[in-house]
Design a protein around this motif. Structure first.
Motif, PDB file in Angstrom:
ATOM      1  N   TYR A  19      -1.287  -9.745  21.325  1.00 39.79           N
ATOM      2  CA  TYR A  19      -1.005  -8.299  21.391  1.00 39.79           C
ATOM      3  C   TYR A  19      -0.590  -7.900  22.804  1.00 39.79           C
ATOM      4  O   TYR A  19      -1.263  -8.240  23.785  1.00 39.79           O
ATOM      5  N   ASP A  20       0.533  -7.195  22.882  1.00 44.75           N
ATOM      6  CA  ASP A  20       1.053  -6.832  24.206  1.00 44.75           C
ATOM      7  C   ASP A  20       1.046  -5.319  24.437  1.00 44.75           C
ATOM      8  O   ASP A  20       1.851  -4.787  25.198  1.00 44.75           O
ATOM      9  N   GLY A  21       0.145  -4.632  23.750  1.00 43.13           N
ATOM     10  CA  GLY A  21       0.027  -3.191  23.956  1.00 43.13           C
ATOM     11  C   GLY A  21       0.866  -2.387  22.972  1.00 43.13           C
ATOM     12  O   GLY A  21       0.835  -1.155  22.991  1.00 43.13           O
ATOM     13  N   ARG A  22       1.611  -3.063  22.121  1.00 42.84           N
ATOM     14  CA  ARG A  22       2.486  -2.350  21.177  1.00 42.84           C
ATOM     15  C   ARG A  22       2.182  -2.813  19.743  1.00 42.84           C
ATOM     16  O   ARG A  22       2.262  -4.010  19.454  1.00 42.84           O
ATOM     17  N   ASP A  23       1.832  -1.848  18.890  1.00 39.78           N
ATOM     18  CA  ASP A  23       1.657  -2.208  17.474  1.00 39.78           C
ATOM     19  C   ASP A  23       3.015  -2.567  16.876  1.00 39.78           C
ATOM     20  O   ASP A  23       4.015  -1.925  17.187  1.00 39.78           O
ATOM     21  N   ARG A  24       3.019  -3.594  16.033  1.00 41.90           N
ATOM     22  CA  ARG A  24       4.251  -3.956  15.327  1.00 41.90           C
ATOM     23  C   ARG A  24       3.998  -3.869  13.823  1.00 41.90           C
ATOM     24  O   ARG A  24       2.863  -4.090  13.377  1.00 41.90           O
TER      25      ARG A  24
END
Ligand SMILES: Cc1cc2nc3c(=O)[nH]c(=O)nc-3n(C[C@H](O)[C@H](O)[C@H](O)COP(=O)(O)O)c2cc1C
Length: 358
Positions: free
Chosen positions: A257-262
């Motif tokens: 997880y890079d801080g952005r929901d996908r």
């Protein structure tokens, strides 16, 4: 070396544990191998009559396949016990075979040299040079602490720790074609263990690798729960496409997880089924109501997607031929194995497909 494999799985050749055993044997190479499948034997339970100790010494009064099993055990230099864990021990059929080994012992009481238990019976035959290996898979996420009962039993049978073991959790994954990328990696380590065993002993580094989980507890348990095609909440049947999509979603690695929901939207075009997989910081969740807005969408016939998963069609070729379509954020596809971890099927193939498109 003469090697006897005793396959104690009721599933015979379809046994997961046997896949590990075969890999181990491949590593050992050039040996004379005999295989007994307990499920195919005519084997009756011990009657407890003790005739084999008194009236017919060394010979059981039951006329079935056990006398041949004993012959094979006496023939072998190495005995590989290959079996699934059933209720924290060996399956009943294999326990029956073990019980029926009574004619191999003498009736007299002796003390044990290894100090365990409260007595023993000397062997009727010289078994001192024989080596034993236990190879087993089980269904919980880890083999750790799951085999205490098995080890305790074999300590009595073979002598304390006087045998080699390969115990592996998540055993049912060895039957899933889509996960072969990961399970084959494990089988390679088992193969290496076989080669090391025959040339002196399994090294510590291989032992450490054998203890590595196929998947994390969380991923495995989510995948396993989804695999039954039964809803966890209401117990009802779950559509095959939803069950498959949930298993795919279970492979999501939340550490990516890079801080952005996908949101990965997948549409099985021929079946008219669309699901959305939310990939967030706490894990993945499959939505069936279309309530999210997709960041990446895959349009694919069901057969194409499942065939790619099984490695029957190459994903890059299928994409180039227009057999399925990807729209939206491509970074998810390019970094697929970062998000979905180590596995075969879609992981590597989709990533390859995505790269070839860009
Ligand atoms: C009757 C039964 C009992 C089982 N008991 C256990 C158990 O106690 N612990 C466990 O981790 N798995 C348990 N399992 C799961 C099996 O060990 C697992 O599916 C294994 O990989 C099957 O191996 P095989 O394909 O070699 O037969 C059980 C399965 C069955 C059918």
């Amino acid at each position: 070396m003469k090697i006897l494999v005793i396959n104690g799985s009721p599933k015979g050749k379809a046994s997961n544990s046997l896949k590990l055993t075969k890999a181990f044997l491949e590593g050992m190479r050039d040996n004379e191998i005999k295989e007994i499948s307990v499920s195919g034997l005519n084997l009756l339970p011990c009657k407890g009559c003790f005739y084999c100790w008194g009236k017919t010494p060394g010979k059981c009064i039951i006329n079935d396949d056990m006398s041949k099993v004993i012959e094979d055990e006496l023939w072998a230099d190495i005995i590989i016990w290959s079996f699934p864990l059933y209720y924290y021990n060996v399956p009943g059929l294999l326990k029956t075979l073990i019980d029926r080994q009574l004619p191999m012992s003498l009736p007299f009481m002796t003390d044990r040299e290894d100090g365990i238990g409260s007595g023993s019976h000397p062997s009727r035959y010289d078994m001192s040079g024989k080596r034993h290996i236990l190879i087993s898979t089980c269904g919980f996420y880890s083999a750790d602490k799951n085999y205490d009962s098995v080890k305790s039993m074999f300590d009595y049978i073979c002598g304390k720790d006087n045998y080699e073991t390969i115990f592996c959790g998540q055993g049912e994954l060895f039957s899933i074609q889509e996960l072969r990328g990961r399970t084959d990696e494990y089988l390679d380590i088992v193969r290496k263990a076989g080669s090391e065993y025959i040339s002196g002993g399994i090294t510590n580094s291989t032992r450490t690798k054998l203890k590595e989980l196929l998947y994390s507890k969380e991923v495995y348990e989510q995948m396993a729960d989804a695999s039954w095609g039964i809803d966890k909440e209401d117990g009802g049947r779950v559509d095959e496409t939803l069950s498959f999509t949930r298993q795919m979603a279970a492979l999501y690695n939340k550490d990516s997880y890079d801080g952005r929901d996908r949101v990965l939207e997948i549409c099985y075009t021929d079946l008219g089924k669309t699901y959305q997989i939310l990939l967030g910081k706490d894990g993945s969740k499959v939505f069936t109501d279309g309530s999210l807005s997709a960041t990446t969408r895959i349009d694919t016939p069901w057969d194409v997607w499942t065939s790619i998963g099984r490695g029957e069609i190459r994903g890059d070729v299928a994409l180039a031929k227009g057999m399925y379509k990807v729209t939206g954020d491509f970074s998810l596809m390019i970094n697929w194995d970062k998000y979905f971890g180590r596995a075969g099927g879609h992981q590597k193939i989709i990533m390859k497909a995505a790269k070839s498109q860009h």
